[in-house]
Design a protein around this motif. Sequence first.
Motif, PDB file in Angstrom:
ATOM      1  N   ARG A   1      51.323  50.853  10.196  1.00 39.01           N
ATOM      2  CA  ARG A   1      51.307  49.449  10.604  1.00 39.01           C
ATOM      3  C   ARG A   1      51.104  49.317  12.105  1.00 39.01           C
ATOM      4  O   ARG A   1      51.699  50.048  12.893  1.00 39.01           O
ATOM      5  N   ASP A   2      50.248  48.393  12.501  1.00 38.17           N
ATOM      6  CA  ASP A   2      49.973  48.156  13.915  1.00 38.17           C
ATOM      7  C   ASP A   2      51.248  47.762  14.655  1.00 38.17           C
ATOM      8  O   ASP A   2      52.097  47.024  14.130  1.00 38.17           O
ATOM      9  N   ASN A   3      51.358  48.277  15.887  1.00 35.50           N
ATOM     10  CA  ASN A   3      52.474  47.957  16.792  1.00 35.50           C
ATOM     11  C   ASN A   3      53.818  48.400  16.235  1.00 35.50           C
ATOM     12  O   ASN A   3      54.868  47.921  16.687  1.00 35.50           O
ATOM     13  N   SER A   4      53.810  49.302  15.261  1.00 42.38           N
ATOM     14  CA  SER A   4      55.061  49.856  14.765  1.00 42.38           C
ATOM     15  C   SER A   4      55.469  51.043  15.633  1.00 42.38           C
ATOM     16  O   SER A   4      54.755  51.440  16.554  1.00 42.38           O
ATOM     17  N   PHE A   5      56.626  51.633  15.317  1.00 46.89           N
ATOM     18  CA  PHE A   5      57.108  52.766  16.104  1.00 46.89           C
ATOM     19  C   PHE A   5      56.143  53.942  15.989  1.00 46.89           C
ATOM     20  O   PHE A   5      55.791  54.569  16.985  1.00 46.89           O
ATOM     21  N   CYS A   6      55.718  54.268  14.777  1.00 52.31           N
ATOM     22  CA  CYS A   6      54.790  55.390  14.602  1.00 52.31           C
ATOM     23  C   CYS A   6      53.444  55.112  15.261  1.00 52.31           C
ATOM     24  O   CYS A   6      52.791  56.027  15.759  1.00 52.31           O
ATOM     25  N   TYR A   7      53.023  53.864  15.260  1.00 46.33           N
ATOM     26  CA  TYR A   7      51.741  53.504  15.870  1.00 46.33           C
ATOM     27  C   TYR A   7      51.784  53.673  17.386  1.00 46.33           C
ATOM     28  O   TYR A   7      50.832  54.158  18.008  1.00 46.33           O
ATOM     29  N   ASN A   8      52.903  53.291  17.989  1.00 47.15           N
ATOM     30  CA  ASN A   8      52.995  53.291  19.447  1.00 47.15           C
ATOM     31  C   ASN A   8      53.568  54.576  20.030  1.00 47.15           C
ATOM     32  O   ASN A   8      53.242  54.938  21.169  1.00 47.15           O
ATOM     33  N   LYS A   9      54.413  55.288  19.277  1.00 46.14           N
ATOM     34  CA  LYS A   9      55.189  56.364  19.876  1.00 46.14           C
ATOM     35  C   LYS A   9      54.887  57.755  19.308  1.00 46.14           C
ATOM     36  O   LYS A   9      55.413  58.733  19.829  1.00 46.14           O
ATOM     37  N   THR A  10      54.074  57.847  18.252  1.00 48.00           N
ATOM     38  CA  THR A  10      53.817  59.161  17.659  1.00 48.00           C
ATOM     39  C   THR A  10      52.314  59.425  17.592  1.00 48.00           C
ATOM     40  O   THR A  10      51.494  58.535  17.859  1.00 48.00           O
ATOM     41  N   ASP A  11      52.002  60.656  17.187  1.00 46.13           N
ATOM     42  CA  ASP A  11      50.606  61.067  17.062  1.00 46.13           C
ATOM     43  C   ASP A  11      50.227  61.250  15.603  1.00 46.13           C
ATOM     44  O   ASP A  11      49.300  62.004  15.277  1.00 46.13           O
ATOM     45  N   VAL A  12      50.926  60.560  14.707  1.00 44.93           N
ATOM     46  CA  VAL A  12      50.632  60.643  13.285  1.00 44.93           C
ATOM     47  C   VAL A  12      49.359  59.860  12.990  1.00 44.93           C
ATOM     48  O   VAL A  12      49.175  58.738  13.477  1.00 44.93           O
ATOM     49  N   HIS A  13      48.453  60.458  12.185  1.00 43.77           N
ATOM     50  CA  HIS A  13      47.201  59.806  11.799  1.00 43.77           C
ATOM     51  C   HIS A  13      47.142  59.642  10.292  1.00 43.77           C
ATOM     52  O   HIS A  13      47.783  60.388   9.537  1.00 43.77           O
ATOM     53  N   VAL A  14      46.366  58.663   9.864  1.00 36.12           N
ATOM     54  CA  VAL A  14      46.120  58.489   8.437  1.00 36.12           C
ATOM     55  C   VAL A  14      45.421  59.736   7.903  1.00 36.12           C
ATOM     56  O   VAL A  14      44.467  60.246   8.492  1.00 36.12           O
ATOM     57  N   GLY A  15      45.913  60.255   6.767  1.00 31.25           N
ATOM     58  CA  GLY A  15      45.355  61.475   6.193  1.00 31.25           C
ATOM     59  C   GLY A  15      46.207  62.706   6.440  1.00 31.25           C
ATOM     60  O   GLY A  15      45.992  63.749   5.807  1.00 31.25           O
ATOM     61  N   ASP A  16      47.202  62.607   7.348  1.00 31.70           N
ATOM     62  CA  ASP A  16      48.106  63.733   7.581  1.00 31.70           C
ATOM     63  C   ASP A  16      48.984  63.959   6.341  1.00 31.70           C
ATOM     64  O   ASP A  16      49.292  63.031   5.587  1.00 31.70           O
ATOM     65  N   GLU A  17      49.396  65.202   6.154  1.00 27.13           N
ATOM     66  CA  GLU A  17      50.260  65.551   5.021  1.00 27.13           C
ATOM     67  C   GLU A  17      51.669  65.853   5.509  1.00 27.13           C
ATOM     68  O   GLU A  17      51.844  66.574   6.491  1.00 27.13           O
TER      69      GLU A  17
END
Length: 320
Positions: A294-310
């Motif tokens: 989700r845009d502007n969420s914690f993972c969006y702003n603070k992590t390097d997680v991408h769609v498609g990661d396992e």
Amino acid sequence: HLLEEDLSLDDLSRLAFMFNFHEGSMLGGYQKLCVRLHDGSEQYRYESEWSRGFGLDSVGISQVVEMNCKDARALELTVVIQNAPGHLYKYTKILRFLPRFVVVNNLPYPVRMWQDNSVFRPPSAADVTLANGENKVSRRWRLVTNRKKKDQIKINQYEVLWGKQVDITVEETGIDFPQGTTAHPHALHVTSTAPASWKPFNLPDTRADRQLRIGLGGRYNLTSSFSADVPGEHTLRVTRALDLRLLKHVSTRASPEYTITLPPRGEASFDGELGIWFETEWGTDRNLIVKAIRDNSFCYNKTDVHVGDELLLIDANPVG
């Protein structure tokens, strides 16, 4: 022979082409010459524009003459004007057209020379290009080892001045280079030189930064850049390329697996919601896959997680 300062009259007469100005041009009292690159294959693929006119009065002074090739790329030559020796001193002038640059390799191993600026493109860890274009794609140069015989043709040395892609492998025929290079895809290959040899060269793109770098091939970083136009001595350091993907204690997206602490220690902005959605990828050996963030969420702003990661582990416990 042209690089020698003192040539005998016999050598001069053997190498020289005699010319004179047209009678009509001599009436003005000041004559100039223009030169251009001519394609000797008579295919007229590589012919430059005429250079600006230069006079013959600057005896003993080196002049740089530019011939525009394509899109403002220029072939540079050095012109040296001297008086003829002996009794021809008062009547004849000698013009020498010399390479603008010459590389002399006194090392026991071959070197590649690149036009590149290390200020903007410093050595990168996971930036090694193997032969046949693995790991990296460049429109300016390529490394090919599995070429068919019909493709092993002589390439015109001036193709780069017309924006053509340089086939480094063809130029390095007979030179034993380590496989691969750490050069950036946007770097320009200048020339490759065998041990204990010399070769004239020109800058592939006179519009770009006139900076040169040296590469030894393989998994060695290119040296820092130095100016092609400033005479002097430089001490250049050659280091091995460090692939961060092979270091287990470094957690980065370049690695096959990496670790993220959620939330990071000391992070005060975490409100308990990650903002990440997972789904199961049926029919494969992958379990939980990141479906969306989700845009502007914690993972969006603070992590390097991408769609498609396992997602593999949670607190060292396998996800199954």
